[in-house]
Design a protein around this motif. Structure first.
Motif, mmCIF file in Angstrom:
data_model
loop_
_atom_site.group_PDB
_atom_site.id
_atom_site.type_symbol
_atom_site.label_atom_id
_atom_site.label_comp_id
_atom_site.label_asym_id
_atom_site.label_seq_id
_atom_site.Cartn_x
_atom_site.Cartn_y
_atom_site.Cartn_z
ATOM 1 N N MET A 1 13.178 -6.019 -2.152
ATOM 2 C CA MET A 1 13.096 -4.767 -1.410
ATOM 3 C C MET A 1 14.141 -4.745 -0.295
ATOM 4 O O MET A 1 14.449 -5.766 0.315
ATOM 5 N N ASP A 2 14.670 -3.583 -0.030
ATOM 6 C CA ASP A 2 15.641 -3.398 1.046
ATOM 7 C C ASP A 2 15.041 -3.879 2.365
ATOM 8 O O ASP A 2 13.974 -3.411 2.771
ATOM 9 N N ILE A 6 9.931 -1.382 5.188
ATOM 10 C CA ILE A 6 8.730 -2.211 5.184
ATOM 11 C C ILE A 6 7.646 -1.472 4.416
ATOM 12 O O ILE A 6 7.495 -0.251 4.550
ATOM 13 N N SER A 7 6.897 -2.195 3.603
ATOM 14 C CA SER A 7 5.834 -1.559 2.822
ATOM 15 C C SER A 7 4.640 -1.254 3.716
ATOM 16 O O SER A 7 4.458 -1.861 4.782
ATOM 17 N N LYS A 8 3.811 -0.324 3.270
ATOM 18 C CA LYS A 8 2.617 0.025 4.044
ATOM 19 C C LYS A 8 1.699 -1.180 4.198
ATOM 20 O O LYS A 8 1.166 -1.422 5.294
ATOM 21 N N ARG A 39 8.094 5.250 -3.093
ATOM 22 C CA ARG A 39 9.062 4.628 -4.005
ATOM 23 C C ARG A 39 8.332 3.958 -5.168
ATOM 24 O O ARG A 39 7.197 3.499 -5.023
ATOM 25 N N SER A 40 9.035 3.905 -6.296
ATOM 26 C CA SER A 40 8.472 3.243 -7.479
ATOM 27 C C SER A 40 8.666 1.729 -7.362
ATOM 28 O O SER A 40 9.739 1.256 -6.968
ATOM 29 N N GLY A 44 3.677 0.282 -9.485
ATOM 30 C CA GLY A 44 3.461 1.725 -9.421
ATOM 31 C C GLY A 44 4.149 2.332 -8.203
ATOM 32 O O GLY A 44 5.162 1.819 -7.730
ATOM 33 N N GLN A 45 3.588 3.411 -7.658
ATOM 34 C CA GLN A 45 4.139 4.067 -6.477
ATOM 35 C C GLN A 45 3.595 3.402 -5.208
ATOM 36 O O GLN A 45 2.391 3.156 -5.097
#
Length: 212
Positions: A1-2, A6-8, A39-40, A44-45
């Protein structure tokens, strides 16, 4: 991931806030809608956020929510300018500007009992640069003129103040927050200020003092 995002899930774990708090702050406009990026992924999303922006914003909310209501915080974070008039005596009492910055401001805008919030923002930006030793008083005159002439068109939009010197001659420019600005090698970039951050700081100073 970039790494810029940051993911949730990671955000909630890192900050210790709950899912409910995050979306309540979104509904109250403390966190902009466009920071929630779908984002995918291989599962999943998922929802991601711009890492630096969201972490800085949540840190501010956590540390200020005991002093300000969520509505007051939303107003502080809003890029739209407050319409209030600020009494000139407040500028010293609330440590908004020093006397040199205030004298420079009065030379440009004249003497008055109260000033529009927008003009106080200009004084605060001048104070920031003077206090950092990055700008002298003569250059401050040019700064105030550029802000007065051009900042109103950026109202409600992100923008950056760019302060440069070339062969001892200084210049100021305002650029859209998304703009990439390049200079030749003889130009020294003295400072780049995010005006929205200055706006937030100024609102926080005023509101915290008034609330206390």
């Amino acid at each position: 991931m970039d790494p810029e995002f940051i993911s949730k899930k990671e955000l909630l774990e890192l900050t210790g806030i709950s899912y409910g708090q995050l979306y309540r702050w979104k509904r109250k406009n403390l966190i902009p809608e466009d920071w929630f990026i779908r984002r995918s992924t291989f599962t999943g999303q998922e929802t991601f956020f711009p890492r630096e922006k969201i972490l800085a914003r949540i840190d501010k909310i956590i540390h200020m929510k005991d002093d300000l209501s969520l509505d007051e915080l939303a107003d502080m974070f809003s890029p739209n300018l407050a319409g209030a008039m600020i009494q000139s005596e407040q500028l010293f009492k609330q440590n908004i500007v020093s006397k040199p910055a205030f004298d420079l401001f009065v030379q440009h805008f004249g003497t008055a009992e109260a000033y529009p919030f927008l003009h106080i923002l200009y004084a605060y930006i001048a104070e920031r640069l003077l206090a950092a030793g990055e700008m002298n008083l003569d250059e401050g005159k040019g700064l105030l003129q550029v802000l007065q002439d051009h900042y109103p068109r950026f109202e409600g939009k992100p923008c950056e103040l760019i302060f440069v010197r070339k062969m001892g001659i200084s210049a100021f420019a305002l650029a859209s927050g998304a703009a990439e600005v390049c200079f030749d090698s003889s130009v020294k970039v003295v400072s780049r200020l995010n005006v929205a951050s200055c706006l937030e700081e100024l609102k926080a100073k005023l509101q915290l003092k008034q609330g206390g």
